[in-house]
Motif scaffolding. Structure first.
Motif, mmCIF file in Angstrom:
data_model
loop_
_atom_site.group_PDB
_atom_site.id
_atom_site.type_symbol
_atom_site.label_atom_id
_atom_site.label_comp_id
_atom_site.label_asym_id
_atom_site.label_seq_id
_atom_site.Cartn_x
_atom_site.Cartn_y
_atom_site.Cartn_z
ATOM 1 N N ARG A 1 -8.593 -1.108 -0.761
ATOM 2 C CA ARG A 1 -8.306 -0.776 0.635
ATOM 3 C C ARG A 1 -6.961 -0.075 0.722
ATOM 4 O O ARG A 1 -6.089 -0.259 -0.112
ATOM 5 C CB ARG A 1 -8.236 -2.036 1.494
ATOM 6 C CG ARG A 1 -9.514 -2.815 1.537
ATOM 7 C CD ARG A 1 -10.130 -2.754 2.894
ATOM 8 N NE ARG A 1 -11.427 -3.438 2.848
ATOM 9 C CZ ARG A 1 -12.501 -2.988 3.449
ATOM 10 N NH1 ARG A 1 -12.428 -1.890 4.157
ATOM 11 N NH2 ARG A 1 -13.628 -3.623 3.385
ATOM 12 N N VAL B 1 -3.422 0.253 2.532
ATOM 13 C CA VAL B 1 -2.444 -0.489 3.321
ATOM 14 C C VAL B 1 -1.417 0.544 3.770
ATOM 15 O O VAL B 1 -0.721 1.135 2.947
ATOM 16 C CB VAL B 1 -1.782 -1.620 2.508
ATOM 17 C CG1 VAL B 1 -0.677 -2.278 3.312
ATOM 18 C CG2 VAL B 1 -2.828 -2.639 2.083
ATOM 19 N N SER B 2 -1.391 0.778 5.078
ATOM 20 C CA SER B 2 -0.593 1.869 5.625
ATOM 21 C C SER B 2 -0.029 1.481 6.986
ATOM 22 O O SER B 2 -0.653 0.694 7.717
ATOM 23 C CB SER B 2 -1.483 3.113 5.795
ATOM 24 O OG SER B 2 -0.821 4.127 6.516
ATOM 25 N N THR C 1 -2.213 3.015 12.037
ATOM 26 C CA THR C 1 -3.247 2.136 12.568
ATOM 27 C C THR C 1 -4.083 2.790 13.658
ATOM 28 O O THR C 1 -5.092 2.239 14.062
ATOM 29 C CB THR C 1 -2.619 0.841 13.131
ATOM 30 O OG1 THR C 1 -1.676 1.187 14.150
ATOM 31 C CG2 THR C 1 -1.924 0.043 12.031
ATOM 32 N N TRP D 1 0.014 2.206 0.403
ATOM 33 C CA TRP D 1 -0.440 1.533 -0.816
ATOM 34 C C TRP D 1 -1.946 1.608 -0.905
ATOM 35 O O TRP D 1 -2.638 1.491 0.109
ATOM 36 C CB TRP D 1 -0.034 0.061 -0.808
ATOM 37 C CG TRP D 1 1.412 -0.194 -1.019
ATOM 38 C CD1 TRP D 1 2.363 -0.381 -0.055
ATOM 39 C CD2 TRP D 1 2.076 -0.308 -2.273
ATOM 40 N NE1 TRP D 1 3.588 -0.592 -0.639
ATOM 41 C CE2 TRP D 1 3.433 -0.563 -2.006
ATOM 42 C CE3 TRP D 1 1.662 -0.211 -3.604
ATOM 43 C CZ2 TRP D 1 4.373 -0.731 -3.010
ATOM 44 C CZ3 TRP D 1 2.598 -0.386 -4.607
ATOM 45 C CH2 TRP D 1 3.935 -0.638 -4.317
ATOM 46 N N ARG E 1 -1.722 -2.685 -7.209
ATOM 47 C CA ARG E 1 -1.229 -1.897 -6.077
ATOM 48 C C ARG E 1 -0.665 -0.579 -6.578
ATOM 49 O O ARG E 1 0.120 -0.551 -7.526
ATOM 50 C CB ARG E 1 -0.163 -2.688 -5.315
ATOM 51 C CG ARG E 1 -0.703 -3.964 -4.697
ATOM 52 C CD ARG E 1 0.392 -4.937 -4.243
ATOM 53 N NE ARG E 1 1.583 -4.328 -3.725
ATOM 54 C CZ ARG E 1 1.862 -4.141 -2.427
ATOM 55 N NH1 ARG E 1 0.999 -4.510 -1.513
ATOM 56 N NH2 ARG E 1 3.002 -3.599 -2.057
ATOM 57 N N ASP F 1 -4.793 2.196 8.055
ATOM 58 C CA ASP F 1 -4.690 0.880 7.441
ATOM 59 C C ASP F 1 -6.069 0.211 7.418
ATOM 60 O O ASP F 1 -6.779 0.200 8.418
ATOM 61 C CB ASP F 1 -3.705 0.018 8.239
ATOM 62 C CG ASP F 1 -3.442 -1.311 7.584
ATOM 63 O OD1 ASP F 1 -2.988 -1.325 6.430
ATOM 64 O OD2 ASP F 1 -3.708 -2.346 8.230
ATOM 65 N N GLY F 2 -6.434 -0.326 6.266
ATOM 66 C CA GLY F 2 -7.712 -1.019 6.131
ATOM 67 C C GLY F 2 -8.863 -0.140 5.691
ATOM 68 O O GLY F 2 -9.957 -0.641 5.430
#
Length: 169
Positions: A44, A46-47, A50, A67, A142, A152-153
């Protein structure tokens, strides 16, 4: 189903009855066989991003560092990644619409409507994202990257190296 860009001008969709889902509903007269393909995310994003409305449209238009966080079962696939490498990250744009076939590029109503296969619109029959990123750091499962505009996600489907000249492969 509500989507972040559902009200945006210039999106043309298939009739509701023909909304695309994997392995189902194809346009009448299509000679394509109904087939389903199973994609399992390998990680996934990760940022800090959003919200699609405030995210850059492309990674080189101001995307923050992010990430890629991978599942443990793919750890051996990460072993040769290193800082400085350029990668192509394929994502599943899970918040995109799948029934959009034509858009005004970049949401600009003054530009002519264009088929999504000639654009980088996230809204398309199979919303696969393609992102060229630079690896900044690798920390176990990571991978820190630059130039990733994914939210994100967002599920990561695959990662591939950017190839150099033929004699470097």
């Amino acid at each position: 189903m509500s989507t972040p860009l559902a009200g945006r001008r210039g999106l043309r969709t298939l009739p509701q009855a023909l909304a695309a889902t994997v392995g189902a509903n194809r346009p009448e007269g299509s000679d394509m066989v109904d087939e389903a393909y199973l994609l399992r995310p390998v990680g996934r994003v990760v940022s800090p991003l959003t919200d699609a409305a405030s995210a850059p449209r492309q990674g080189d238009e101001g995307a923050p560092e992010a990430w890629l966080v991978f599942d443990a079962h793919v750890a051996p696939a990460l072993r040769d990644l290193h800082a400085g490498a350029d990668l192509l990250v394929l994502t599943w744009l899970d918040r995109a619409r799948r029934d959009v076939l034509a858009v005004h590029p970049r949401g600009d109503g003054s530009r002519p409507e264009t088929g999504v296969f000639s654009t980088r619109s996230p809204h398309r029959p199979n919303p696969i994202g393609l992102h060229r990123v630079r690896v900044l750091a690798v920390d176990g499962l990571r991978v820190r990257v630059a130039d990733l505009e994914a939210l994100d996600g967002t599920p990561v489907v695959d990662v591939k190296p950017v190839l150099g000249a033929a004699d470097e492969r």
